[in-house]
Design a protein around this motif. Structure first.
Motif, PDB file in Angstrom:
ATOM      1  N   SER A 136     -21.044  11.741   4.130  1.00  0.00           N
ATOM      2  CA  SER A 136     -20.832  11.553   5.484  1.00  0.00           C
ATOM      3  C   SER A 136     -21.669  10.027   5.759  1.00  0.00           C
ATOM      4  O   SER A 136     -20.959   9.235   6.331  1.00  0.00           O
ATOM      5  N   GLU A 137     -22.913   9.992   5.635  1.00  0.00           N
ATOM      6  CA  GLU A 137     -23.499   8.625   5.923  1.00  0.00           C
ATOM      7  C   GLU A 137     -22.884   7.517   5.053  1.00  0.00           C
ATOM      8  O   GLU A 137     -22.726   6.446   5.491  1.00  0.00           O
ATOM      9  N   TYR A 138     -22.593   7.678   3.712  1.00  0.00           N
ATOM     10  CA  TYR A 138     -21.947   6.796   2.882  1.00  0.00           C
ATOM     11  C   TYR A 138     -20.869   6.250   3.198  1.00  0.00           C
ATOM     12  O   TYR A 138     -20.398   5.083   3.433  1.00  0.00           O
ATOM     13  N   TYR A 139     -19.881   7.258   3.706  1.00  0.00           N
ATOM     14  CA  TYR A 139     -18.564   7.343   4.326  1.00  0.00           C
ATOM     15  C   TYR A 139     -18.740   6.178   5.522  1.00  0.00           C
ATOM     16  O   TYR A 139     -17.961   5.267   5.719  1.00  0.00           O
ATOM     17  N   ASN A 158      -6.024   0.609   1.524  1.00  0.00           N
ATOM     18  CA  ASN A 158      -6.372   2.374   1.336  1.00  0.00           C
ATOM     19  C   ASN A 158      -6.958   2.295  -0.268  1.00  0.00           C
ATOM     20  O   ASN A 158      -7.890   2.875  -0.355  1.00  0.00           O
ATOM     21  N   SER A 159      -6.301   1.569  -1.103  1.00  0.00           N
ATOM     22  CA  SER A 159      -6.322   1.883  -2.381  1.00  0.00           C
ATOM     23  C   SER A 159      -7.995   0.989  -2.996  1.00  0.00           C
ATOM     24  O   SER A 159      -8.861   1.626  -3.550  1.00  0.00           O
ATOM     25  N   ASN A 164     -13.582   1.433  -3.777  1.00  0.00           N
ATOM     26  CA  ASN A 164     -15.197   1.210  -3.642  1.00  0.00           C
ATOM     27  C   ASN A 164     -15.906   2.055  -3.556  1.00  0.00           C
ATOM     28  O   ASN A 164     -16.995   2.348  -3.795  1.00  0.00           O
ATOM     29  N   MET A 165     -15.354   3.321  -2.831  1.00  0.00           N
ATOM     30  CA  MET A 165     -16.021   4.593  -2.512  1.00  0.00           C
ATOM     31  C   MET A 165     -16.520   5.093  -3.775  1.00  0.00           C
ATOM     32  O   MET A 165     -17.455   5.473  -4.108  1.00  0.00           O
ATOM     33  N   LEU A 166     -15.379   5.230  -4.656  1.00  0.00           N
ATOM     34  CA  LEU A 166     -15.746   5.839  -6.132  1.00  0.00           C
ATOM     35  C   LEU A 166     -16.650   5.069  -6.896  1.00  0.00           C
ATOM     36  O   LEU A 166     -17.835   5.782  -7.424  1.00  0.00           O
ATOM     37  N   TYR A 189      -7.549   7.582   1.212  1.00  0.00           N
ATOM     38  CA  TYR A 189      -9.025   7.125   1.480  1.00  0.00           C
ATOM     39  C   TYR A 189      -9.464   8.643   2.163  1.00  0.00           C
ATOM     40  O   TYR A 189     -10.588   9.134   1.951  1.00  0.00           O
ATOM     41  N   GLN A 190      -8.839   8.875   3.296  1.00  0.00           N
ATOM     42  CA  GLN A 190      -9.062  10.006   4.097  1.00  0.00           C
ATOM     43  C   GLN A 190      -9.100  11.436   3.177  1.00  0.00           C
ATOM     44  O   GLN A 190     -10.098  12.433   3.320  1.00  0.00           O
TER      45      GLN A 190
END
Length: 197
Positions: A136-139, A158-159, A164-166, A189-190
């Motif tokens: 949650s903090e990373y998000y 979105n992609s 980037n998150m992964l 992303y969501q």
């Protein structure tokens, strides 16, 4: 007589609007919320038929005898001032400013140095790693940086958000990366965030 009565009703109506019910965002230099803030105000301007006060199509010098228009304009300026932080207010406030003047000053404060802000936010966004942060903090940090980039006209797709998150995930989530990458149709992303949570 009817026109005077109608003008009085209009002025009273605008003076009594609680703008916080229509714009639930306070604009602040420290929060990447300019796009949200300006979007809520744009909706309010459309909703109440006030675009001529903000879009520059009316020369306020030609309105100096139109008391009703000037009173409505002053009411809208007070809306703007009420929905910005003290720091933003100190940067833009001018005596007897018009809505167009105040709106333009605010826009320039947030978009005038867009390239500089993008130059700072883009590398930070692409190099952000989860480390010991909770998902949650990373998000939240990713979202804050993406919002900053959107505000300065460099929106992340979105992609791009998913990739980037992964890429920045803690290695212990390696199995999740594979699952998200092979999902058909591709996860938004969501959806990826919810899956990780």
């Amino acid at each position: 007589m009817i026109n005077e009565h109608m003008s009085f009703i209009s002025i009273s109506f605008y003076m009594l609007i609680n703008i916080k019910t229509h714009v639930p965002v306070v604009l602040d230099f420290d929060s990447p919320n300019y796009t949200a803030w300006s979007t809520f105000f744009d909706i309010a301007f459309h909703k109440f038929g006030l675009l001529d006060h903000v879009d520059g199509t009316v020369d306020i010098q030609l309105k100096h005898d139109d008391v009703a228009w000037l009173q409505i304009d002053a009411s809208i300026v007070s809306w703007l001032y009420a929905m910005i932080s003290t720091d933003v207010l100190q940067a833009i406030i001018k005596p007897r400013d018009s809505v167009y003047g105040a709106w333009t000053s605010i826009k320039e404060e947030f978009l005038g140095n867009a390239r500089h802000r993008a130059t700072q936010a883009q590398p930070e966004f692409h190099s952000l790693a989860q480390g010991d942060l909770f998902i949650s903090e990373y998000y939240s940090q990713l979202k804050r940086l993406a919002d900053t980039l959107r505000d300065v006209g460099k929106p992340v797709t979105n992609s791009g958000m998913v990739i980037n998150m992964l890429c920045g995930l803690n290695p212990k989530y390696g199995h999740v990366v594979t699952t998200v990458n092979v999902a058909h149709p591709p996860m938004t992303y969501q959806q990826a965030r919810r899956f990780l949570l």
